[in-house]
Write an enzyme that holds these catalytic residues in place. Structure first.
Site, short mmCIF file in Angstrom:
data_model
loop_
_atom_site.label_atom_id
_atom_site.label_comp_id
_atom_site.label_asym_id
_atom_site.label_seq_id
_atom_site.Cartn_x
_atom_site.Cartn_y
_atom_site.Cartn_z
N SER A 172 14.18 4.16 -14.80
CA SER A 172 12.82 4.29 -14.31
C SER A 172 12.32 5.71 -14.56
CB SER A 172 12.79 3.99 -12.81
OG SER A 172 11.61 4.48 -12.24
N GLY A 212 6.56 3.22 -0.83
CA GLY A 212 6.60 3.18 0.64
C GLY A 212 5.27 3.51 1.28
N LEU A 232 1.26 -0.13 -0.23
CA LEU A 232 0.48 -0.76 -1.30
C LEU A 232 1.36 -1.70 -2.13
CD1 LEU A 232 -1.66 2.31 -2.51
CD2 LEU A 232 -2.20 0.61 -0.76
N SER A 233 2.51 -2.03 -1.57
CA SER A 233 3.40 -3.05 -2.14
C SER A 233 4.05 -2.69 -3.46
CB SER A 233 2.64 -4.37 -2.32
OG SER A 233 2.57 -5.02 -1.11
N SER A 289 7.15 -2.52 -3.81
CA SER A 289 8.33 -3.38 -3.96
C SER A 289 7.95 -4.77 -4.44
CB SER A 289 9.15 -3.44 -2.66
OG SER A 289 8.37 -3.98 -1.62
N GLU A 333 12.99 -10.48 -1.44
CA GLU A 333 12.65 -9.52 -0.37
C GLU A 333 13.34 -9.91 0.94
OE1 GLU A 333 10.08 -6.98 -1.09
OE2 GLU A 333 10.91 -6.09 0.73
N ASP A 377 2.09 -10.30 -0.02
CA ASP A 377 2.12 -9.27 -1.07
C ASP A 377 2.39 -9.89 -2.44
OD1 ASP A 377 1.87 -7.72 1.13
OD2 ASP A 377 3.90 -6.89 1.06
C1 GLA Z 1 4.10 -6.08 4.58
C2 GLA Z 1 4.73 -7.44 4.29
C3 GLA Z 1 3.68 -8.54 4.26
C4 GLA Z 1 2.79 -8.49 5.51
C5 GLA Z 1 2.30 -7.07 5.77
C6 GLA Z 1 1.59 -6.96 7.11
O1 GLA Z 1 3.27 -5.71 3.52
O2 GLA Z 1 5.42 -7.42 3.07
O3 GLA Z 1 4.31 -9.79 4.12
O4 GLA Z 1 3.46 -9.02 6.62
O5 GLA Z 1 3.35 -6.13 5.78
O6 GLA Z 1 0.43 -7.73 7.09
#
Ligand code: GLA
Length: 383
Positions: A66, A120, A123-124, A126, A158, A170
């Site tokens: 990475s 972290g 904003l997802s 992962s 996950e 997400d």
């Molecule tokens: C994280 C989780 C989601 C959701 C949000 C809160 O992003 O991965 O599935 O639960 O928190 O809304």
């Protein structure tokens, strides 16, 4: 971007990459902590995300490198894998593992990742790397899985491989996101609508508190568990699968069954947040951004007081937004406990907002926040 990554790939592996893929990150506009309660959520994909370049090898190895992390790792081809440590490559490794559980045998592959979503930050990052890896392997090896299957297997990684009991929002938002649209997703039925996210004179500002979320995984799982306790209590009188099957009125009829004060607060947030998403979808559809903004503030307040997942950093950002005349709504987005907030900011005030927010945030918290303006973008793609 891709030409720089091409060079980095060549430098790392001494050959050219064969394919390049991209998957976005996401923001959730409203509907927080209710996806795992069968609720309605309103996320959208953003133009920041993760890139993957790859090429086959004849060494019988899966290699993970990475541009974001020093840690490089290679794994021999084998039937199954387990999470070894807390490093980044566990996310894509989990996808290899899960695809192999679905009757596929991996072949030697050199992979190189780069992401411009802060790690972290809520904003997802992962889910982005999970969906990206699933999408890329599915395409490259012509595995024939549909998008929803890839979403479900990414969520499974996950939950089971990584160990966070998150809902499906997400991965779903990343896989099904569309440019300039928000998804209104029912996390029970997985039926969804795509609605115009027309923000008129406003932009969606993303404010990163820069607060690390060390304990977030255990606190997240604790909230999931608290909701399941609420469900158990309610089931003494009613037969429901999820808390979000109740609207506020129905919930009021049975809430006496929840005797623990903390659990009652959690369940109250869940039910009311679900109602707010319905109202927010109506507001967005009718172009009533002021109403949408008020619902954002109400959502944050509930996540602060009832669900207790905000913390002083996110509260400082949202409090500042409420006092700033050119913001009409703001709230935390994602799991909370730090990470990012979003705000509806009047176009043309981006610099002014950043300046005053930075001063205010440093005075309260002691270090700066970061502010990004991203567009609402599409789901995963082969470049
Ligand atoms: C994280 C989780 C989601 C959701 C949000 C809160 O992003 O991965 O599935 O639960 O928190 O809304």
């Amino acid at each position: 971007m891709t030409s720089q990554l091409f060079e980095l790939f060549k430098h790392r592996y001494n050959k050219n990459p064969e394919n390049t893929y991209f998957a976005p990150g996401r923001v959730n506009l409203i509907g927080e902590h209710i996806d795992y309660n069968g609720g309605l959520v309103m996320p959208c994909a953003i133009t920041a995300g993760t890139w993957l370049l790859m090429a086959p090898n004849n060494d019988g190895l899966i290699r993970f490198a990475s541009a974001n992390f020093e840690e490089y790792k290679e794994f021999p081809l084998q039937q199954s894998y387990t999470k070894t440590d807390r490093e980044w490559y566990n996310y894509p490794l989990g996808i290899f593992n899960e695809l192999q559980n679905m009757d596929w045998k991996a072949k030697g592959l050199d992979l190189f990742y780069y992401g411009n979503i802060p790690i972290g930050s809520g904003l997802s990052s992962s889910a982005s790397i999970e969906v990206l890896t699933a999408f890329a392997l599915n395409d490259y090896h012509q595995l024939g899985h549909d998008q929803l299957t890839l979403v479900k297997l990414s969520k499974k990684v996950e939950n089971e491989f990584i160990g966070v009991n998150s809902g499906i929002m997400d991965q779903f938002a990343i896989a099904f996101g569309e440019k300039d649209k928000a998804l209104v997703l029912n996390c029970d039925s997985l039926k969804y609508k795509v609605i115009d996210c027309n923000l008129g004179d406003y932009v969606l500002a993303i404010i990163n508190t820069n607060k690390h979320r060390e304990l977030s995984e255990s606190k997240y799982n604790e909230r999931v568990e608290e909701c399941s306790q609420a469900l158990t209590a309610l089931r003494k009188e009613i037969s429901i699968n999820y808390l979000c099957e109740l609207n506020s009125e129905k919930f009021a009829l049975h809430s006496h069954l929840i005797t623990d004060e903390v659990i009652l607060k959690r369940a109250t947030h869940v039910v009311k947040e679900n109602d707010r998403v319905n109202l927010a979808a109506k507001a967005l559809n009718s172009g009533d951004l002021m109403a949408f903004g008020r619902l954002m503030y109400a959502s944050h307040q509930s996540l602060k007081e009832l669900y207790e997942v905000t913390g002083k950093e996110l509260d400082a950002v949202v409090d500042f937004c409420a006092s700033y005349p050119h913001v009409i709504g703001a709230r935390m987005t994602g799991a909370g406990f730090g990470g990012c907030a979003i705000a509806l900011l009047k176009k043309g005030y981006e610099e002014d907002f950043a300046k005053y927010l930075t001063d205010d945030y440093i005075a309260k918290i002691g270090y700066p926040a970061a502010i990004y303006i991203h567009d609402i973008g599409n789901g995963p793609t082969k470049l």
